[in-house]
Design an enzyme around this catalytic site. Structure first.
Site, PDB file in Angstrom:
ATOM      1  CB  THR A 115      42.214 -22.950  43.616  1.00 38.24           C
ATOM      2  OG1 THR A 115      42.368 -23.259  44.997  1.00 38.24           O
ATOM      3  CG2 THR A 115      43.556 -23.136  42.913  1.00 38.24           C
ATOM      4  N   GLY A 116      42.563 -20.534  41.439  1.00 35.43           N
ATOM      5  CA  GLY A 116      42.555 -20.304  39.994  1.00 35.43           C
ATOM      6  C   GLY A 116      42.832 -18.859  39.643  1.00 35.43           C
ATOM      7  CB  SER A 117      43.511 -17.241  36.386  1.00 33.14           C
ATOM      8  OG  SER A 117      42.398 -17.730  35.677  1.00 33.14           O
ATOM      9  CB  THR A 118      38.420 -16.287  38.221  1.00 25.67           C
ATOM     10  OG1 THR A 118      38.509 -16.907  36.935  1.00 25.67           O
ATOM     11  CG2 THR A 118      37.350 -15.206  38.185  1.00 25.67           C
TER      12      THR A 118
ATOM     13  CG  ASP B 270      36.722 -21.887  43.699  1.00 25.22           C
ATOM     14  OD1 ASP B 270      37.592 -21.348  42.984  1.00 25.22           O
ATOM     15  OD2 ASP B 270      36.775 -23.081  44.031  1.00 25.22           O
TER      16      ASP B 270
ATOM     17  CB  ALA C 267      33.119 -22.722  37.688  1.00 22.39           C
TER      18      ALA C 267
ATOM     19  N   GLY D   4      37.863 -28.027  39.026  1.00 19.36           N
ATOM     20  CA  GLY D   4      38.992 -28.934  39.192  1.00 19.36           C
ATOM     21  C   GLY D   4      40.048 -28.830  38.119  1.00 19.36           C
ATOM     22  N   GLY D   5      39.868 -27.844  37.200  1.00 17.12           N
ATOM     23  CA  GLY D   5      40.906 -27.631  36.190  1.00 17.12           C
ATOM     24  C   GLY D   5      42.257 -27.356  36.833  1.00 17.12           C
TER      25      GLY D   5
ATOM     26  CD  GLU E 177      38.646 -25.703  43.612  1.00 17.12           C
ATOM     27  OE1 GLU E 177      39.457 -24.871  43.183  1.00 17.12           O
ATOM     28  OE2 GLU E 177      38.005 -26.457  42.871  1.00 17.12           O
TER      29      GLU E 177
HETATM   30  C1  5RP Z   1      40.548 -25.110  40.298  1.00 17.63           C
HETATM   31  C2  5RP Z   1      39.212 -24.697  39.793  1.00 17.63           C
HETATM   32  C3  5RP Z   1      39.102 -23.348  39.190  1.00 17.63           C
HETATM   33  O1  5RP Z   1      38.071 -22.658  39.824  1.00 17.63           O
HETATM   34  C4  5RP Z   1      38.775 -23.492  37.734  1.00 17.63           C
HETATM   35  O2  5RP Z   1      39.753 -24.307  37.121  1.00 17.63           O
HETATM   36  C5  5RP Z   1      38.697 -22.129  37.023  1.00 17.63           C
HETATM   37  O3  5RP Z   1      39.976 -21.602  36.912  1.00 17.63           O
HETATM   38  P1  5RP Z   1      40.242 -20.165  36.304  1.00 17.63           P
HETATM   39  O4  5RP Z   1      39.645 -19.169  37.236  1.00 17.63           O
HETATM   40  O5  5RP Z   1      41.747 -20.089  36.238  1.00 17.63           O
HETATM   41  O6  5RP Z   1      39.610 -20.094  34.926  1.00 17.63           O
HETATM   42  O7  5RP Z   1      38.251 -25.416  39.869  1.00 17.63           O
HETATM   43  O8  5RP Z   1      40.546 -26.454  40.741  1.00 17.63           O
END
Ligand code: 5RP
Length: 219
Positions: A28-31, A81, A83, A95-96, A103
């Site tokens: 999950t997340g933008s990456t 995933d 981080a 977990g951001g 996850e």
């Molecule tokens: C979501 C996460 C994401 O992997 C983490 O927050 C990184 O997010 P992004 O890719 O948007 O920087 O742990 O629970």
């Protein structure tokens, strides 16, 4: 090059780890959103995906990738995933985006955890990013008091309910010198579902998008 460009570079590099067929785990997340869009160009290579959040499920389905229930899947060759922080030894804070519990479950099943980050996420020691802890709602104040005893400053993430119906405490000010031990200690607190330390099961491969190109660290 922006950090978003670096995230996209790392995400596209993760395609090299796709298995020949089978189901993969997607975080999950933008990456990861960059990864899902890149995966759409290779969707025939896999049978489908197990997703770590409702948000990723929607995006996966929108690009034509079937999403399966983890209980229907015996094995996952890889889990991809992002981080919030990563060390050279491939311990992570995640977990951001509040998806840490699912996850951690999908990462536990996967044979290889491929973590994709931009350069800003690589740190010498975890803890500048507040550590997310998913908590059963009625235990919130109790767990917060216990986290204070561990030296942290928990802040209730207002207005956020996880996909599992729980709440998040973001713990500031922790000095994380032994991530595995702290992960165990926090996870054992009654009322905690899990914490965002991924140290006992960290990443196996860390792909870092940088202005100089893609760099890779292996466990
Ligand atoms: C979501 C996460 C994401 O992997 C983490 O927050 C990184 O997010 P992004 O890719 O948007 O920087 O742990 O629970």
């Amino acid at each position: 090059m922006t950090s978003d460009d670096q995230k996209r570079l790392a995400a596209e590099a993760a395609l090299a780890f796709l298995p020949e067929g089978g189901v993969i785990g997607v975080g999950t997340g933008s990456t990861v959103n960059h990864f899902i869009r890149a995966l759409a160009t290779r969707r025939d290579a896999i049978t489908g995906a197990v997703s770590s959040s409702e948000q990723s499920t929607k995006l996966l389905q929108s690009v034509g990738i079937e999403v399966l229930d983890l209980n229907e899947v015996a094995e996952l060759a890889i889990y991809v995933d992002g981080a919030d922080e990563a060390t050279q030894t491939l311990s992570l804070i995640k977990g951001g985006g509040a998806a840490l519990t699912r996850e951690k479950i999908v990462a536990a099943v996967a044979q290889r955890f491929i973590c994709i980050v931009d350069e800003s996420k690589l740190v010498p020691q975890l803890g500048a990013f507040p550590l997310p802890v998913e908590v059963i709602p009625m235990a919130r104040s109790f767990v917060a008091r216990e986290l204070v005893k561990l030296g942290g400053h928990p802040v209730y993430r207002q207005g956020v309910i996880t996909d599992n119906g729980n709440v998040i405490l973001d713990v500031h000010g922790l000095s994380i010198t032994d991530p595995e031990s702290l992960e165990t200690t926090i996870t054992m607190l009654t009322g905690v579902v899990t914490c965002g330390l991924f140290a006992r099961r960290g990443a196996d491969v860390l792909i870092i998008g940088t202005p100089r190109g893609v760099e890779r660290l292996d466990r």
